[in-house]
Write an enzyme that holds these catalytic residues in place. Structure first.
Site, mmCIF file in Angstrom:
data_model
loop_
_atom_site.group_PDB
_atom_site.id
_atom_site.type_symbol
_atom_site.label_atom_id
_atom_site.label_comp_id
_atom_site.label_asym_id
_atom_site.label_seq_id
_atom_site.Cartn_x
_atom_site.Cartn_y
_atom_site.Cartn_z
ATOM 1 C CG ASP A 232 -0.169 0.193 2.543
ATOM 2 O OD1 ASP A 232 1.079 0.290 2.522
ATOM 3 O OD2 ASP A 232 -0.822 0.260 3.590
ATOM 4 C CG ASP A 234 1.400 3.244 4.635
ATOM 5 O OD1 ASP A 234 0.300 2.763 4.911
ATOM 6 O OD2 ASP A 234 2.387 2.547 4.297
ATOM 7 C CG ASP A 322 -3.637 2.760 5.389
ATOM 8 O OD1 ASP A 322 -4.737 2.528 4.849
ATOM 9 O OD2 ASP A 322 -3.084 1.989 6.191
HETATM 10 N N1 DCT Z 1 2.601 -0.328 11.772
HETATM 11 C C1 DCT Z 1 2.937 -0.856 13.008
HETATM 12 N N2 DCT Z 1 2.268 -1.918 13.503
HETATM 13 C C2 DCT Z 1 1.278 -2.490 12.789
HETATM 14 C C3 DCT Z 1 0.929 -1.979 11.533
HETATM 15 C C4 DCT Z 1 1.619 -0.898 11.041
HETATM 16 O O1 DCT Z 1 3.827 -0.357 13.670
HETATM 17 N N3 DCT Z 1 0.644 -3.540 13.298
HETATM 18 C C5 DCT Z 1 3.340 0.815 11.243
HETATM 19 C C6 DCT Z 1 4.686 0.418 10.733
HETATM 20 C C7 DCT Z 1 4.601 0.513 9.254
HETATM 21 C C8 DCT Z 1 3.459 1.458 9.016
HETATM 22 O O2 DCT Z 1 2.637 1.396 10.165
HETATM 23 C C9 DCT Z 1 2.704 1.151 7.768
HETATM 24 O O3 DCT Z 1 2.159 -0.161 7.804
HETATM 25 P P1 DCT Z 1 2.192 -1.104 6.535
HETATM 26 O O4 DCT Z 1 1.771 -0.356 5.326
HETATM 27 O O5 DCT Z 1 1.432 -2.332 6.872
HETATM 28 O O6 DCT Z 1 3.733 -1.509 6.452
HETATM 29 P P2 DCT Z 1 4.844 -1.134 5.399
HETATM 30 O O7 DCT Z 1 6.126 -1.253 6.115
HETATM 31 O O8 DCT Z 1 4.525 0.149 4.748
HETATM 32 O O9 DCT Z 1 4.752 -2.343 4.380
HETATM 33 P P3 DCT Z 1 4.314 -2.320 2.837
HETATM 34 O O10 DCT Z 1 5.522 -1.818 2.118
HETATM 35 O O11 DCT Z 1 3.991 -3.713 2.492
HETATM 36 O O12 DCT Z 1 3.140 -1.413 2.712
HETATM 37 MG MG MG Z 2 2.754 0.453 3.649
#
Ligand code: DCT
Ligand code: MG
Length: 396
Positions: A232, A234, A322
């Site tokens: 995703d 963010d 997000d």
């Molecule tokens: N986060 C966290 N704990 C979680 C979910 C999310 O600390 N249970 C934080 C850390 C990363 C950030 O929010 C964004 O979450 P993701 O989009 O799920 O992670 P990402 O590292 O951006 O992975 P991706 O590259 O797959 O989107």
């Molecule tokens: Mg992400």
């Protein structure tokens, strides 16, 4: 049995200020150099973990087992495998033999067994069995539907539903998120590329500035850590005049909807209570920022630089986005909390509690009852007594 003279401080491999000791086998009358990392800190937030590292085969194997544990809602086991993988990601060199791992932290019995197997046989039987198991494959496919968690997927699996098509045929009543998840299943399971993230960033910026000039938009999550793809995109939004950001999300969403950029959205209002003493202490690790979970629509072929040819049937590029809004005074905490990785964040919170008797969230840092202010990530690391780790080295 090693004489002090046989230990060389190999400064080129000084990794993140971690002393790396090379045992000179010549002096021990054996050919070659053997790497023995003798002092690796045990918390991932004390280490530099780059995106590209030297032990992919091992970390891939451990990640499968972590994922399987998480899908089975065995959180403790999942974390143990993730910690072991993160340790290997931080090593300055490829591990060639299990004896090099002696004395390293974070490697439990089970993880060590898997690592040894992969080092000796090239594969681990447990990992192979897992990847080929019907349950693992089904759980991955079902939780790959946006809006479907492990609990729901497990219930469906027990009813004989193994794939999104099975689910479609089952006639189950789905909620709005799951319906969108099923509708855009293939698109959402293609990795989001960096250039798609940038394109979406430009759209988000136009939307936010249309309704609140002067607002600041930051790309967070994996892309901020230097990843070239993600599941995703963010974004964190704030405004230097605290208070101006209140109620921002519904206006941004209306603008995006009017322009036809949203295929799905769900906005949740903020629920933090700011007082003179600082933000309320969180009851859990859950954030309480104003937040929007959405699916953006991009035109295919104009924004996509996917290395894989896009399916001809693809009408739109659907991307999970997000959006998070933070008050300016909490921005540094939100930025740190949303940059990840998930394990790095978990380790920061664990360090705060166990080593400093503090509580860290994406809103604030408390030293017992005292709120510690910070306007940058560097200040938060300093409050925590940690060396500053830049985002590109938080890929634990
Ligand atoms: N986060 C966290 N704990 C979680 C979910 C999310 O600390 N249970 C934080 C850390 C990363 C950030 O929010 C964004 O979450 P993701 O989009 O799920 O992670 P990402 O590292 O951006 O992975 P991706 O590259 O797959 O989107
Ligand atoms: Mg992400």
């Amino acid at each position: 049995s090693v004489h002090l003279l046989d230990i060389v401080w190999y400064t080129e491999s000084m990794h993140a200020g971690i002393p790396v000791i090379i045992l000179d086998r010549h002096r021990l009358q054996k050919p070659g150099l053997e790497l023995a990392v003798v002092s690796v800190p045990s918390y991932a937030c004390q280490r530099h973990t780059p995106l590209l590292h030297h032990n992919i085969t091992l970390t891939d194997a451990l990640s499968i087992l972590a994922e399987n544990a998480e899908l089975g809602e065995n959180e403790g086991r999942g974390v143990a495998f993730r910690r072991a993988a993160a340790l290997l990601k931080s090593l300055p060199q490829e591990v060639r033999g299990a004896e090099q791992l002696r004395g390293l932290p974070c490697l439990g019995e089970h993880s060590l067994r898997v690592i040894k197997e992969v080092l000796e046989d090239g594969v681990s039987l447990e990992v192979e069995t897992t990847t080929h198991s019907e349950q693992f494959k089904a759980m991955k496919a079902l939780t790959g539907i946006f809006g479907v968690g492990a609990k729901t997927a497990d219930r469906w699996f027990r009813e004989g539903i193994h794939t999104p098509s099975d689910l479609q045929r089952s006639g189950h009543t789905l909620n709005r998120a799951q319906r969108a998840g099923l509708q855009y299943y293939d698109e959402l399971n293609l990795p989001v590329t960096k250039s798609e993230a940038v394109a979406i960033g430009q759209i988000v910026e136009r939307a936010v500035h249309a309704v609140l000039p002067g607002a600041e938009i930051t790309l967070i999550g994996g892309f901020r850590r230097g990843k070239q793809t993600g599941h995703d995109v963010d974004f964190l939004i704030t405004h230097p005049d605290e208070g101006r950001e209140e109620g921002l999300m519904p206006k941004v969403v209306s603008w995006l909807e009017a322009q036809g950029f949203l295929l799905y959205q769900k906005t949740t209002g903020n629920s933090y209570l700011e007082s003179k003493e600082g933000p309320a202490r969180p009851a859990s690790n859950m954030d309480r920022f104003e937040r929007c979970f959405s699916i953006f629509r991009l035109n295919p072929h104009t924004h996509s630089d996917s290395p894989h040819p896009l399916p001809q049937t693809l009408v739109v590029v659907a991307v999970r986005v997000d959006l998070v809004v933070s008050p300016y005074s909490q921005f540094a905490f939100a930025l740190l909390g949303w940059t990840g990785s998930k394990l790095f964040e978990r380790e920061l919170r664990r360090w705060a509690v166990h080593e400093k008797a503090m509580t860290l969230s994406s809103h604030a840092l408390y030293d017992r009852k005292r709120y510690l202010r910070a306007s940058s990530e560097e200040e938060i690391f300093a409050h925590l007594g940690l060396e500053y780790i830049p985002p590109c080295d938080r890929n634990a």
